[in-house]
Design an enzyme around this catalytic site. Structure first.
Site, mmCIF file in Angstrom:
data_model
loop_
_atom_site.group_PDB
_atom_site.id
_atom_site.type_symbol
_atom_site.label_atom_id
_atom_site.label_comp_id
_atom_site.label_asym_id
_atom_site.label_seq_id
_atom_site.Cartn_x
_atom_site.Cartn_y
_atom_site.Cartn_z
ATOM 1 C CG HIS A 3 -0.417 -2.725 1.685
ATOM 2 N ND1 HIS A 3 0.378 -1.551 1.713
ATOM 3 C CD2 HIS A 3 -0.849 -2.986 0.430
ATOM 4 C CE1 HIS A 3 0.017 -0.910 0.571
ATOM 5 N NE2 HIS A 3 -0.792 -1.624 -0.345
ATOM 6 C CG HIS A 16 -4.639 -3.168 -2.987
ATOM 7 N ND1 HIS A 16 -4.629 -3.481 -1.746
ATOM 8 C CD2 HIS A 16 -3.622 -2.381 -3.316
ATOM 9 C CE1 HIS A 16 -3.671 -2.621 -1.193
ATOM 10 N NE2 HIS A 16 -3.114 -2.105 -2.248
ATOM 11 C CG ASP A 41 3.560 -0.490 -4.931
ATOM 12 O OD1 ASP A 41 3.086 -1.128 -4.293
ATOM 13 O OD2 ASP A 41 3.561 0.566 -5.176
ATOM 14 C CG PHE A 71 3.237 5.233 -22.045
ATOM 15 C CD1 PHE A 71 3.402 5.759 -23.618
ATOM 16 C CD2 PHE A 71 4.187 5.351 -21.358
ATOM 17 C CE1 PHE A 71 4.795 6.087 -24.019
ATOM 18 C CE2 PHE A 71 5.570 5.444 -21.809
ATOM 19 C CZ PHE A 71 6.021 5.745 -23.180
ATOM 20 C CB SER A 73 3.629 2.636 -1.813
ATOM 21 O OG SER A 73 3.203 1.315 -2.036
HETATM 22 ZN ZN LIG Z 1 -1.322 -1.126 -2.126
#
Ligand SMILES: [Zn+2]
Length: 510
Positions: free
Chosen positions: A465, A340, A64, A284, A116
Site C-alpha cells: 500500500h 499486490h 480497495d 459466489f 483496509s
Molecule cells: Zn491490500
C-alpha cells in the site's frame, strides 16, 4: 513601505492598460475545444445546487487500493478502448464528474501507511483505529480477545436503527477487512472463520458475527463461502469449508430467513425475483470472486450486476417491510489484490468495472425515481505504490512502453533499455526485474498482456500500500459536506449528518 505600495500600484496600472487594449480574448483561445469544454464545466458548476435535504438513501462505494494514479490509468485504459477516443486521456470514469470532491488522509492510529481494516473502520464509525482491527476502538490492541467494551457503532448499524434496509456487496470475501468493517467488531482481520483458542468464548469469528450477531442485513453478496461451512463439508465448487466449530452458517441464515434467497452462482443470482425478495445471501466463490478480466458471466455476476440487484432488493424491502430508505456499501475488493501482485492490467480492469458499478447504481436509482434522494460517495480505502511515469506521447498505450513525442521507438533509460509508463516502487516485478542488480530488458515482451507484472524498484514478494491521500467523490443530498483535505473518519460524519443517522444521539451510551 510607501515605496512598495507605489510599485505595486504601478504594476497593476500596466496590466489594466494592456487589458483595456484587448477588446476580447483572441479567437484561437476561445475557439479551442479545451477552452469551451472547460468553460462549460464551470458554468454547469455555477448552476448546480446540491440539495440540502436529508438523504433517504446512502451508497458508499469503496475501491480497495484505488489510489489516484490507479484512477488516472484506468480512465485512460477505458478511454483507449472507445472507438472515438482522442487518445484516451480525455475520458472520465463515471464518478469523476460528481460535483463534490475531497482528499482523505488514510493513516491508521498506529501506522503511517494504512491497511483496509483501520481505514474502513474510520469511514464506517467516524473514529480511526489501529491497522488490522475492525469496528473496535484504538483503546485495545490487535489480537485482544475482549472487544465488547470497545465496539464502535457503524453507519450500517445506525441505519438499521433508523429502520433503513441495508446491504453489503464485495468482490472480495464478504468476511474480508473492508466489508467486515460495516458489521463486525473484532481485533484481528484474519479471524474470518475461527478465532485463536485463547479467545474462544470471548469473541466470535467474522463469519459467525455476520450471521448470528450483526445487524439484520438485507443484502449480503460477495465471495468467501468457505468461511460459512464446516471443514468437513465440500462446497459446490469442490473445496471444503474452513469452519472448525461444525456450524453451517448458510443453513443457519436460511433458517432465520425462510423467505430469503441464498444463491451461490450466476444462475441463482439471475433468478432472484426483486419484486418479492427482501433478503439475499449470495456467496459466489469459495474465496474471493474472480478478477473482472477472468470472470465468466455464466459462473459469477459482475460488480455492476450485483450493485443493480442489491439496490432493487433494498427498494423492495422499503416497500414490503415499510423501511425508510437504505444504506448500501459496495466494495471493489480486488483492485488491491492485483496491485499486490504487481499486475496493473487486472487492477485497471477491476477499476473500470468499479466505475461501471457506479453507473449501474445511478441508472437503477434514476429508473426508480430515487436518485435525488440518494447520497452517493465514491472513494478508496488507501493507495498503492503505483506510478505513471516518463514522457509518453498523447494516446500512447497506457500499458505499453514509453514512446515520446515525435518518435515511434521506445524511449531508452540510462541502461539503454525501454521502460513502461506504469510501474511500482516495490513488488514482485517481472520475473527478476533486477536480476543480479541488472534491470530486465522489456524489448521483446508484451507489457499489455493481462498477466504482465510491471517492473518494481524494490523487490518485495507482495507490492505494498501507499500512504498518500485518496480521492473522495460525492453527489446527492448534502454532498457538499465532502470537500477539502479531510481525515478519512469525516466520511462517516458526513453520512451521519446527511442521512440523519442519529449517531450523535448514541454518544456516551452503551
Ligand atoms: Zn491490500
Amino acid at each position: 513601505m510607501k515605496r512598495m505600495v507605489t510599485a505595486s500600484a504601478a504594476a497593476i496600472s500596466v496590466i489594466l492598460a494592456s487589458a483595456s487594449h484587448a477588446a476580447a480574448l483572441p479567437e484561437y483561445q476561445t475557439n479551442s475545444a479545451w477552452y469551451s469544454q472547460a468553460a462549460t464545466v464551470v458554468s454547469d458548476r455555477a448552476t448546480t445546487s446540491t440539495a440540502s435535504t436529508t438523504a433517504k438513501n446512502v451508497i458508499v462505494f469503496v475501491g480497495d487500493g484505488m489510489g489516484i494514479s490507479t484512477q488516472t490509468a484506468a480512465r485512460i485504459l477505458e478511454g483507449q478502448s472507445k472507438v472515438d477516443n482522442q487518445g484516451g486521456e480525455e475520458n472520465y470514469l463515471s464518478f469523476e464528474t460528481f460535483p463534490h470532491t475531497a482528499l482523505a488522509k488514510t493513516y491508521n492510529t498506529d501506522q503511517q501507511t494504512p491497511d483496509s481494516a483501520g481505514t474502513m473502520t474510520a469511514m464506517m464509525s467516524g473514529a480511526k483505529t489501529k491497522a488490522g482491527m475492525i469496528g473496535v476502538s484504538d483503546n485495545i490492541n490487535r489480537g485482544d480477545c475482549e472487544v465488547s467494551h470497545e465496539r464502535l457503532l457503524t453507519a450500517l448499524e445506525l441505519a438499521t436503527l433508523q429502520n433503513k434496509a441495508t446491504g453489503v456487496v464485495s468482490t472480495a470475501r464478504i468476511t474480508h477487512a473492508t466489508p467486515a468493517a460495516t458489521y463486525a467488531h473484532i481485533s484481528d482481520r484474519n479471524w474470518e472463520a475461527s478465532v485463536p483458542e485463547e479467545c474462544e468464548g470471548k469473541v466470535s469469528d467474522i463469519a459467525y458475527q455476520l450471521i448470528h450477531q450483526a445487524a439484520d442485513i438485507n443484502v449480503i453478496m460477495g465471495g468467501g463461502r468457505r468461511n460459512f461451512i464446516p471443514d468437513s463439508v465440500e462446497g459446490p465448487e469442490g473445496s471444503n469449508g474452513r469452519r472448525t466449530d461444525g456450524n453451517n452458517l448458510i443453513e443457519d441464515w436460511q433458517s432465520f430467513n425462510s423467505k430469503g434467497q441464498y444463491v451461490w452462482n450466476s444462475e441463482g443470482f439471475n433468478a432472484i425475483d426483486t419484486h418479492t425478495t427482501s433478503k439475499v445471501l449470495g456467496l459466489f466463490n469459495s474465496s474471493h470472486m474472480e478478477y473482472e478480466a477472468d470472470r465468466d458471466d455464466a459462473d459469477e455476476p459482475s460488480l455492476s450486476a450485483m450493485t443493480e440487484k442489491a439496490i432493487e432488493v433494498l427498494l423492495n424491502a422499503n416497500s414490503q417491510q415499510d423501511q425508510q430508505g437504505f444504506f448500501l456499501v459496495v466494495e471493489s475488493g480486488r483492485i488491491d489484490h492485483a496491485h499486490h501482485g504487481g499486475n496493473a492490467a487486472r487492477s485497471l480492469q477491476d477499476t473500470i468495472e468499479y466505475s461501471n458499478a457506479v453507473t449501474s447504481a445511478i441508472e437503477t436509482l434514476t429508473a426508480a425515481g430515487e436518485l435525488d434522494d440518494t447520497l452517493i460517495i465514491v472513494t478508496a480505502d488507501h493507495s498503492h505504490v503505483f506510478t505513471m511515469a516518463g514522457y509518453p506521447k498523447r494516446g500512447n498505450p497506457i500499458l505499453g512502453l514509453v514512446v515520446g513525442v515525435g518518435s515511434d521507438d521506445p524511449s531508452l533509460a540510462n541502461d539503454d533499455k525501454p521502460y513502461t509508463t506504469l510501474g511500482y516502487a516495490n513488488g514482485p516485478g517481472v520475473g527478476a526485474s533486477f536480476d543480479a542488480g541488472v534491470r530486465g530488458d522489456l524489448s521483446a515482451l508484451n507489457t499489455s498482456a493481462i498477466d504482465y507484472q510491471q517492473q518494481a524498484l524494490v523487490p518485495t514478494s507482495s507490492e505494498t500500500h501507499a500512504g498518500e491521500d485518496v480521492a473522495v467523490f460525492a453527489m446527492g443530498p448534502q454532498s457538499y459536506l465532502i470537500q477539502g483535505a479531510i481525515e478519512q473518519s469525516v466520511i462517516f460524519h458526513a453520512i451521519n449528518q446527511a442521512a440523519s443517522l442519529g449517531g450523535n444521539a448514541y454518544v456516551g451510551k452503551e
